[in-house]
Motif scaffolding. Structure first.
Motif, PDB file in Angstrom:
ATOM      1  N   ASP A  99       0.810  -1.219   0.000  1.00 42.76           N
ATOM      2  CA  ASP A  99       0.000   0.000   0.000  1.00 42.76           C
ATOM      3  C   ASP A  99       0.840   1.266   0.000  1.00 42.76           C
ATOM      4  N   GLY A 100       2.127   1.135   0.331  1.00 41.18           N
ATOM      5  CA  GLY A 100       2.981   2.308   0.391  1.00 41.18           C
ATOM      6  C   GLY A 100       4.355   1.962   0.895  1.00 41.18           C
ATOM      7  N   VAL A 101       5.104   3.023   1.208  1.00 37.16           N
ATOM      8  CA  VAL A 101       6.477   2.857   1.688  1.00 37.16           C
ATOM      9  C   VAL A 101       6.771   3.810   2.836  1.00 37.16           C
ATOM     10  N   VAL A 102       7.810   3.456   3.580  1.00 41.39           N
ATOM     11  CA  VAL A 102       8.409   4.337   4.576  1.00 41.39           C
ATOM     12  C   VAL A 102       9.640   4.935   3.914  1.00 41.39           C
ATOM     13  N   CYS A 103       9.705   6.268   3.884  1.00 44.84           N
ATOM     14  CA  CYS A 103      10.818   6.954   3.234  1.00 44.84           C
ATOM     15  C   CYS A 103      11.007   8.310   3.888  1.00 44.84           C
ATOM     16  N   SER A 104      12.144   8.910   3.676  1.00 48.63           N
ATOM     17  CA  SER A 104      12.368  10.263   4.170  1.00 48.63           C
ATOM     18  C   SER A 104      11.468  11.229   3.392  1.00 48.63           C
ATOM     19  N   ALA A 105      11.038  12.273   4.071  1.00 52.02           N
ATOM     20  CA  ALA A 105      10.263  13.304   3.380  1.00 52.02           C
ATOM     21  C   ALA A 105      11.100  14.029   2.338  1.00 52.02           C
ATOM     22  N   SER A 106      12.412  13.815   2.372  1.00 55.58           N
ATOM     23  CA  SER A 106      13.291  14.363   1.331  1.00 55.58           C
ATOM     24  C   SER A 106      12.996  13.714  -0.018  1.00 55.58           C
ATOM     25  N   GLU A 107      12.467  12.501  -0.002  1.00 58.28           N
ATOM     26  CA  GLU A 107      12.188  11.777  -1.249  1.00 58.28           C
ATOM     27  C   GLU A 107      10.709  11.765  -1.639  1.00 58.28           C
ATOM     28  N   THR A 108       9.833  12.287  -0.799  1.00 58.10           N
ATOM     29  CA  THR A 108       8.397  12.157  -1.092  1.00 58.10           C
ATOM     30  C   THR A 108       7.968  12.914  -2.346  1.00 58.10           C
ATOM     31  N   LYS A 109       8.540  14.077  -2.580  1.00 52.97           N
ATOM     32  CA  LYS A 109       8.160  14.835  -3.772  1.00 52.97           C
ATOM     33  C   LYS A 109       8.466  14.025  -5.037  1.00 52.97           C
ATOM     34  N   LEU A 110       9.638  13.426  -5.086  1.00 56.29           N
ATOM     35  CA  LEU A 110      10.027  12.579  -6.214  1.00 56.29           C
ATOM     36  C   LEU A 110       9.082  11.382  -6.334  1.00 56.29           C
ATOM     37  N   LEU A 111       8.826  10.698  -5.222  1.00 64.15           N
ATOM     38  CA  LEU A 111       7.958   9.513  -5.272  1.00 64.15           C
ATOM     39  C   LEU A 111       6.530   9.874  -5.669  1.00 64.15           C
ATOM     40  N   ARG A 112       6.035  11.030  -5.210  1.00 67.14           N
ATOM     41  CA  ARG A 112       4.679  11.458  -5.579  1.00 67.14           C
ATOM     42  C   ARG A 112       4.555  11.606  -7.097  1.00 67.14           C
ATOM     43  N   SER A 113       5.654  11.999  -7.757  1.00 68.82           N
ATOM     44  CA  SER A 113       5.599  12.193  -9.207  1.00 68.82           C
ATOM     45  C   SER A 113       5.615  10.863  -9.962  1.00 68.82           C
ATOM     46  N   LEU A 114       6.001   9.772  -9.298  1.00 72.09           N
ATOM     47  CA  LEU A 114       6.154   8.473  -9.954  1.00 72.09           C
ATOM     48  C   LEU A 114       5.081   7.448  -9.579  1.00 72.09           C
ATOM     49  N   LEU A 115       4.430   7.649  -8.467  1.00 69.91           N
ATOM     50  CA  LEU A 115       3.529   6.637  -7.913  1.00 69.91           C
ATOM     51  C   LEU A 115       2.094   7.129  -7.876  1.00 69.91           C
ATOM     52  N   PRO A 116       1.139   6.207  -7.790  1.00 67.23           N
ATOM     53  CA  PRO A 116      -0.273   6.615  -7.723  1.00 67.23           C
ATOM     54  C   PRO A 116      -0.548   7.491  -6.502  1.00 67.23           C
ATOM     55  N   LYS A 117      -1.533   8.357  -6.604  1.00 71.91           N
ATOM     56  CA  LYS A 117      -1.883   9.260  -5.507  1.00 71.91           C
ATOM     57  C   LYS A 117      -2.257   8.519  -4.231  1.00 71.91           C
ATOM     58  N   ASP A 118      -2.850   7.333  -4.375  1.00 73.33           N
ATOM     59  CA  ASP A 118      -3.278   6.602  -3.187  1.00 73.33           C
ATOM     60  C   ASP A 118      -2.174   5.730  -2.587  1.00 73.33           C
ATOM     61  N   PHE A 119      -0.972   5.780  -3.140  1.00 78.08           N
ATOM     62  CA  PHE A 119       0.160   5.045  -2.591  1.00 78.08           C
ATOM     63  C   PHE A 119       0.641   5.808  -1.366  1.00 78.08           C
ATOM     64  N   CYS A 120       0.646   5.161  -0.229  1.00 76.64           N
ATOM     65  CA  CYS A 120       0.889   5.782   1.068  1.00 76.64           C
ATOM     66  C   CYS A 120       2.384   6.042   1.303  1.00 76.64           C
ATOM     67  N   LEU A 121       2.709   7.270   1.725  1.00 78.93           N
ATOM     68  CA  LEU A 121       4.090   7.622   2.051  1.00 78.93           C
ATOM     69  C   LEU A 121       4.174   7.975   3.539  1.00 78.93           C
ATOM     70  N   VAL A 122       4.882   7.149   4.282  1.00 80.02           N
ATOM     71  CA  VAL A 122       5.071   7.313   5.720  1.00 80.02           C
ATOM     72  C   VAL A 122       6.484   7.847   5.927  1.00 80.02           C
ATOM     73  N   THR A 123       6.607   8.977   6.641  1.00 79.04           N
ATOM     74  CA  THR A 123       7.915   9.619   6.723  1.00 79.04           C
ATOM     75  C   THR A 123       8.381   9.842   8.158  1.00 79.04           C
ATOM     76  N   PRO A 124       9.414   9.094   8.549  1.00 81.59           N
ATOM     77  CA  PRO A 124      10.071   9.352   9.834  1.00 81.59           C
ATOM     78  C   PRO A 124      11.135  10.439   9.662  1.00 81.59           C
ATOM     79  N   GLY A 125      11.874  10.715  10.735  1.00 82.63           N
ATOM     80  CA  GLY A 125      12.940  11.718  10.654  1.00 82.63           C
ATOM     81  C   GLY A 125      12.399  13.131  10.590  1.00 82.63           C
ATOM     82  N   ILE A 126      11.226  13.352  11.172  1.00 85.94           N
ATOM     83  CA  ILE A 126      10.623  14.689  11.154  1.00 85.94           C
ATOM     84  C   ILE A 126      11.237  15.504  12.294  1.00 85.94           C
TER      85      ILE A 126
END
Length: 167
Positions: free
Chosen positions: A86-113
């Motif tokens: 359903d999604g991935v755990v990744c740094s928010a540094s990479e979420t913008k890139l992943l949002r451009s490549l993956l479906p909108k409903d693909f969940c991005l969980v970001t630690p390191g906040i």
């Protein structure tokens, strides 16, 4: 089998989200997904860990990964998607890139906040809460800046305030 069984047991216990390491491979992730097929809407959100936020390019090189952090995260995220997660755990540094490549409903969980005033500790790829939301994070994982604060409730209020100011 071990991962699929563990995922099934976690679902039986009512866990709403769980993660596994994408480095376990496609067959492992597909088995984990299959273990949840009969649960329908009661299935937990199943996410895969890409690259820990405490790792840098140098750390990846030490374990034999020759690509950039962004390239490795992208490769793992696409594998997770193709495996039915359903999604991935990744740094928010990479979420913008992943949002451009993956479906909108693909969940991005970001630690390191971390806010500017927070100690980074072992975290190497940190992002503030508002920036994380702006970059496309669905869930923020905030640990030490809240649990080690003199007043955890005040720290939580400050994090929530930073996010609501963005909206």
């Amino acid at each position: 089998n071990t991962v699929a069984n563990a995922v099934s047991v976690a679902a039986d216990l009512g866990v709403w989200m769980l993660n596994l390491h994408i480095s376990g491979g496609m067959k492992m992730m597909e088995a984990a997904r299959r273990s949840l097929e009969t649960r329908g809407a009661k299935s937990p959100i199943l996410v895969g860990v890409t690259v820990l936020t405490s790792l840098s390019k140098k750390d990846l090189m030490q374990i034999g990964i020759k690509t950039s952090v962004e390239e490795h995260v992208t490769s793992l995220a696409l594998l997770a998607r193709d495996s039915g997660l359903d999604g991935v755990v990744c740094s928010a540094s990479e979420t913008k890139l992943l949002r451009s490549l993956l479906p909108k409903d693909f969940c991005l969980v970001t630690p390191g906040i971390r806010r500017l005033e927070d100690t980074k500790n072992d975290q190497k790829r940190t992002v503030g809460p508002a920036e994380a939301i702006r970059n496309g994070s669905d869930y923020l994982v905030v640990g030490r800046p809240i649990i080690r604060a003199k007043s955890p409730i005040n720290a939580l209020i400050e994090f929530n305030s930073a996010i609501t100011k963005f909206n």
